[in-house]
Design a protein around this motif. Structure first.
Motif, PDB file in Angstrom:
ATOM      1  N   ASP A 100       0.789  -1.113   0.051  1.00 26.57           N
ATOM      2  CA  ASP A 100      -0.033  -0.037  -0.069  1.00 26.57           C
ATOM      3  C   ASP A 100       0.873   1.280   0.071  1.00 26.57           C
ATOM      4  N   GLU A 101       1.923   1.316   0.544  1.00 25.97           N
ATOM      5  CA  GLU A 101       3.107   2.484   0.765  1.00 25.97           C
ATOM      6  C   GLU A 101       3.349   2.820  -0.479  1.00 25.97           C
ATOM      7  N   GLU A 102       3.848   1.745  -1.323  1.00 22.04           N
ATOM      8  CA  GLU A 102       4.431   1.926  -2.700  1.00 22.04           C
ATOM      9  C   GLU A 102       3.309   2.443  -3.547  1.00 22.04           C
ATOM     10  N   TYR A 103       2.153   1.759  -3.443  1.00 19.09           N
ATOM     11  CA  TYR A 103       1.215   2.194  -4.139  1.00 19.09           C
ATOM     12  C   TYR A 103       0.695   4.046  -4.083  1.00 19.09           C
ATOM     13  N   ARG A 104       0.572   4.024  -2.802  1.00 20.31           N
ATOM     14  CA  ARG A 104       0.372   5.813  -2.560  1.00 20.31           C
ATOM     15  C   ARG A 104       1.277   6.501  -3.313  1.00 20.31           C
ATOM     16  N   THR A 105       3.120   6.146  -2.868  1.00 20.03           N
ATOM     17  CA  THR A 105       3.789   6.809  -3.471  1.00 20.03           C
ATOM     18  C   THR A 105       3.756   6.974  -5.072  1.00 20.03           C
ATOM     19  N   LEU A 106       3.594   5.796  -5.699  1.00 21.56           N
ATOM     20  CA  LEU A 106       3.520   5.806  -7.088  1.00 21.56           C
ATOM     21  C   LEU A 106       2.156   6.853  -7.465  1.00 21.56           C
ATOM     22  N   LYS A 107       1.097   6.772  -6.814  1.00 22.20           N
ATOM     23  CA  LYS A 107      -0.095   7.594  -6.932  1.00 22.20           C
ATOM     24  C   LYS A 107       0.301   9.286  -6.888  1.00 22.20           C
ATOM     25  N   ARG A 108       1.015   9.442  -5.869  1.00 18.12           N
ATOM     26  CA  ARG A 108       1.383  10.724  -5.692  1.00 18.12           C
ATOM     27  C   ARG A 108       2.350  11.236  -7.041  1.00 18.12           C
ATOM     28  N   LYS A 109       3.331  10.433  -7.226  1.00 15.10           N
ATOM     29  CA  LYS A 109       4.194  10.806  -8.351  1.00 15.10           C
ATOM     30  C   LYS A 109       3.169  10.899  -9.798  1.00 15.10           C
ATOM     31  N   ALA A 110       2.380  10.012 -10.006  1.00 13.92           N
ATOM     32  CA  ALA A 110       1.439  10.222 -11.086  1.00 13.92           C
ATOM     33  C   ALA A 110       0.789  11.313 -11.128  1.00 13.92           C
ATOM     34  N   LEU A 111       0.272  11.886 -10.019  1.00 20.25           N
ATOM     35  CA  LEU A 111      -0.660  13.064  -9.877  1.00 20.25           C
ATOM     36  C   LEU A 111      -0.031  14.597  -9.745  1.00 20.25           C
ATOM     37  N   ALA A 112       1.440  14.252  -9.467  1.00 17.20           N
ATOM     38  CA  ALA A 112       2.372  15.511  -9.375  1.00 17.20           C
ATOM     39  C   ALA A 112       2.374  16.117 -10.674  1.00 17.20           C
ATOM     40  N   PRO A 113       2.639  17.442 -10.694  1.00 17.17           N
ATOM     41  CA  PRO A 113       2.707  18.251 -12.093  1.00 17.17           C
ATOM     42  C   PRO A 113       4.145  18.026 -12.803  1.00 17.17           C
TER      43      PRO A 113
END
Length: 134
Positions: free
Chosen positions: A121-134
């Motif tokens: 879950d932690e890696e998923y949230r990190t990848l999701k944050r990177k994908a949403l970052a501008p």
């Protein structure tokens, strides 16, 4: 300054510049002719050798003859080579460039990896944050 202009008059200077320009133009034509000749796959080795000997032994006549007899399609061959080079470059770039990845596709990929158990879950949230970052 005045002494130099008296020893080398203006018309002599113009003549020297014209001769210099003529040499540059001739060498440019020589490189164009020999470059076109050696890149042509439809001309045999003997013909290439013959044209080369002619251009070296009778330079002005050889270049003039080549341009008159073979020069009609010289521009087309150059354009075809440039287009082929551009196409090879474009294909290479497409082969090494990553696929168009949007934020949504990266999140979907991360979700798939999470569901398969490859990431937590932690890696998923990190990848999701990177994908949403501008």
């Amino acid at each position: 300054m005045a002494l130099a202009s008296a020893e080398y008059p203006f018309l002599d200077l113009m003549w020297t510049m014209l001769v210099f320009f003529g040499w540059i133009a001739w060498f440019w034509l020589l490189f164009i002719v020999l470059g076109d000749l050696y890149r042509r796959p439809d001309v045999s080795g003997w013909a290439k050798g013959g044209w080369t000997v002619l251009v070296i032994l009778l330079p002005f006549l050889g270049i003039l003859l080549y341009l008159c007899t073979q020069g009609r399609h010289l521009g087309e061959r150059r354009q075809a080579r440039a287009l082929a080079t551009q196409n090879r470059f474009d294909d290479y770039v497409r082969s090494v460039a990553p696929a168009d990845r949007t934020g949504a596709s990266e999140i979907a990929e991360a979700r798939r990896l999470l569901e398969e158990g490859v990431i937590d879950d932690e890696e998923y949230r990190t990848l999701k944050r990177k994908a949403l970052a501008p």
